[in-house]
Design a protein around this motif. Sequence first.
Motif, PDB file in Angstrom:
ATOM      1  N   GLU A 337     -24.306  -8.820  -1.000  1.00  0.00           N
ATOM      2  CA  GLU A 337     -23.027  -8.482  -0.375  1.00  0.00           C
ATOM      3  C   GLU A 337     -23.204  -7.275   0.535  1.00  0.00           C
ATOM      4  OE1 GLU A 337     -20.687  -5.588  -3.443  1.00  0.00           O
ATOM      5  OE2 GLU A 337     -20.474  -7.762  -3.799  1.00  0.00           O
ATOM      6  N   PRO A 339     -21.067  -4.347   2.382  1.00  0.00           N
ATOM      7  CA  PRO A 339     -19.762  -3.668   2.459  1.00  0.00           C
ATOM      8  C   PRO A 339     -19.501  -3.108   3.856  1.00  0.00           C
ATOM      9  CG  PRO A 339     -21.376  -2.244   1.413  1.00  0.00           C
ATOM     10  CD  PRO A 339     -22.089  -3.530   1.718  1.00  0.00           C
ATOM     11  N   SER A 341     -15.874  -1.298   6.375  1.00  0.00           N
ATOM     12  CA  SER A 341     -14.474  -0.853   6.393  1.00  0.00           C
ATOM     13  C   SER A 341     -13.894  -1.043   7.790  1.00  0.00           C
ATOM     14  CB  SER A 341     -14.364   0.625   5.992  1.00  0.00           C
ATOM     15  OG  SER A 341     -14.857   0.833   4.686  1.00  0.00           O
ATOM     16  N   GLU A 375     -14.184 -10.525   1.197  1.00  0.00           N
ATOM     17  CA  GLU A 375     -13.166 -10.145   0.223  1.00  0.00           C
ATOM     18  C   GLU A 375     -12.654  -8.738   0.504  1.00  0.00           C
ATOM     19  OE1 GLU A 375     -15.067 -10.440  -3.523  1.00  0.00           O
ATOM     20  OE2 GLU A 375     -15.166 -12.649  -3.527  1.00  0.00           O
ATOM     21  N   ARG A 377     -11.683  -5.292  -0.850  1.00  0.00           N
ATOM     22  CA  ARG A 377     -12.130  -4.561  -2.028  1.00  0.00           C
ATOM     23  C   ARG A 377     -11.232  -3.360  -2.370  1.00  0.00           C
ATOM     24  NH1 ARG A 377     -17.384  -6.011  -3.581  1.00  0.00           N
ATOM     25  NH2 ARG A 377     -17.420  -8.283  -3.332  1.00  0.00           N
ATOM     26  N   GLY A 378     -10.520  -2.808  -1.406  1.00  0.00           N
ATOM     27  CA  GLY A 378      -9.687  -1.660  -1.740  1.00  0.00           C
ATOM     28  C   GLY A 378      -9.267  -0.904  -0.498  1.00  0.00           C
ATOM     29  N   ASP A 385     -11.342  -1.180   2.815  1.00  0.00           N
ATOM     30  CA  ASP A 385     -12.699  -1.560   2.401  1.00  0.00           C
ATOM     31  C   ASP A 385     -12.793  -3.063   2.180  1.00  0.00           C
ATOM     32  OD1 ASP A 385     -13.418   1.107   2.417  1.00  0.00           O
ATOM     33  OD2 ASP A 385     -12.867   1.402   0.308  1.00  0.00           O
ATOM     34  N   PHE A 386     -13.809  -3.680   2.836  1.00  0.00           N
ATOM     35  CA  PHE A 386     -14.116  -5.098   2.654  1.00  0.00           C
ATOM     36  C   PHE A 386     -15.586  -5.229   2.226  1.00  0.00           C
ATOM     37  CE2 PHE A 386     -10.415  -5.432   5.348  1.00  0.00           C
ATOM     38  CZ  PHE A 386      -9.825  -6.635   4.970  1.00  0.00           C
ATOM     39  N   ALA A 387     -15.938  -6.431   1.770  1.00  0.00           N
ATOM     40  CA  ALA A 387     -17.343  -6.785   1.494  1.00  0.00           C
ATOM     41  C   ALA A 387     -17.500  -8.281   1.715  1.00  0.00           C
ATOM     42  CB  ALA A 387     -17.745  -6.406   0.079  1.00  0.00           C
ATOM     43  N   GLU A 389     -19.812 -11.522   0.846  1.00  0.00           N
ATOM     44  CA  GLU A 389     -20.856 -12.049  -0.026  1.00  0.00           C
ATOM     45  C   GLU A 389     -21.536 -13.227   0.674  1.00  0.00           C
ATOM     46  OE1 GLU A 389     -18.802 -13.137  -3.544  1.00  0.00           O
ATOM     47  OE2 GLU A 389     -18.556 -11.070  -4.266  1.00  0.00           O
TER      48      GLU A 389
END
Length: 439
Positions: A337, A339, A341, A375, A377-378, A385-387, A389
């Motif tokens: 994954e 990460p 932003s 996805e 993430r926060g 924040d995304f990541a 996979e």
Amino acid sequence: MEGSEIAQEALEQAQQMWSFAEGWVMSPAAWSQFALLVVAFVMALLVARRARPLLTRLLTPPKEQTHALARLRRFVLVFVPLLLPLLAYLFTGLGESVTRSVFGSGAVIAFGKRVFLFIAVRILVREIIHDPLMKVLGRYVLIPVAALYALGLLDPAMQKLDETIVPLGNLSFSLLFAIRFLIVGGAIFWLGRWSNEQSNQFIKKQEEMRPAMRELTAKAMEIAIFGVAFLLVMNIMGISLTSLAVLTGVIGVGLGFGLQKIASNFISGVILLLEGQATVGDYVELDGGEAGTIVKMTARATILETFDGRWIVVPNEDFITTRVVNFSDQGSANRYEAPFSVSYDTDINLIPDIVEAAVAKHPGVLDKPFPPDCELRGFGDSGVDFAVEFWVEGIDDGKNKFMSDVLFLIWNALKDNSIEIPYPQRVVELKGSIETRSS
């Protein structure tokens, strides 16, 4: 009185040698043998000059050929330098039969024949044999034996060596037996090692077999080949296997005490190959922190190669008694994954489609078992924040292979869609008035 007797005996020996040399020089048989010796060498030289280029051309296969016949041709080609001395030996042997039938003697030409054989042995050791063990045996055993044979001293020397007994506790053996054992044992075990290398190359080319099964088959062949070589040496040398019972008992005691770790690692290696949980080509990580790709599995240890080219020797027992993480599992896919932003001003509903489409363009990213999945993430301090996979075949080569390429794709996709990638920001709030001084 003794000095005069010794001098008288030496003088008599010198007179006998002179009489023998004078008789040899005046003998027509000796001169005819010498002439035949020269003729045989000249004939061998002429034949070798014509035959060597032809043999070299016939025995040299194209470089791209690697099949069994090509390897056999290359093996025979190595012995072409022996052509001249062997032809001279053959023609001299024919001349010897002629002189013995005509004159009833052939000492001179027989000596020349033995000299040609010595030259062939010398070429064999110096130019053809490259194995270190066989080269040492050839240099210090085979060449001296050939020299003694050429001088006609081999039989007396062998008799003397056979009479020289070396005591070793309750056992005793002659020096001749020891030399024969070294020559025969070295030759058989060299042949066993060569056979083992050829069988290993053949087995590793069988791609339809599982890697673990190939390694296990190769180890079984190695044990079988050297076991047969050991029994063959014992049989040739006339050593009864029952006489090795005491030695076997000592080895058993050693395995029970000092060699138990070696035995444990050997059995662990066999279990690893049978189960196939880790084999050559897998990327593994042990509890102790050792991680790398398995490049070789020996009877005692497994060799791991790290991404920076270092080799780690791990005892086979560690693969049985500790936890091992296998990232490869014989070439299966692995998930990573990446990460990233985006700014809070971005419409985050557009991000998954943009990033997933961009990452899917990478040739190493797989659609199965799952396509790229972006996805949320926060909500971070500076951005959302995304990541993403993604699945790839194999292991990410450090931090700069799949991951680096995917991050480049994400960066370019976000820039193409005018999406801002935030950087850390801090807001400083000052309370109260700021006093200024006039100069």
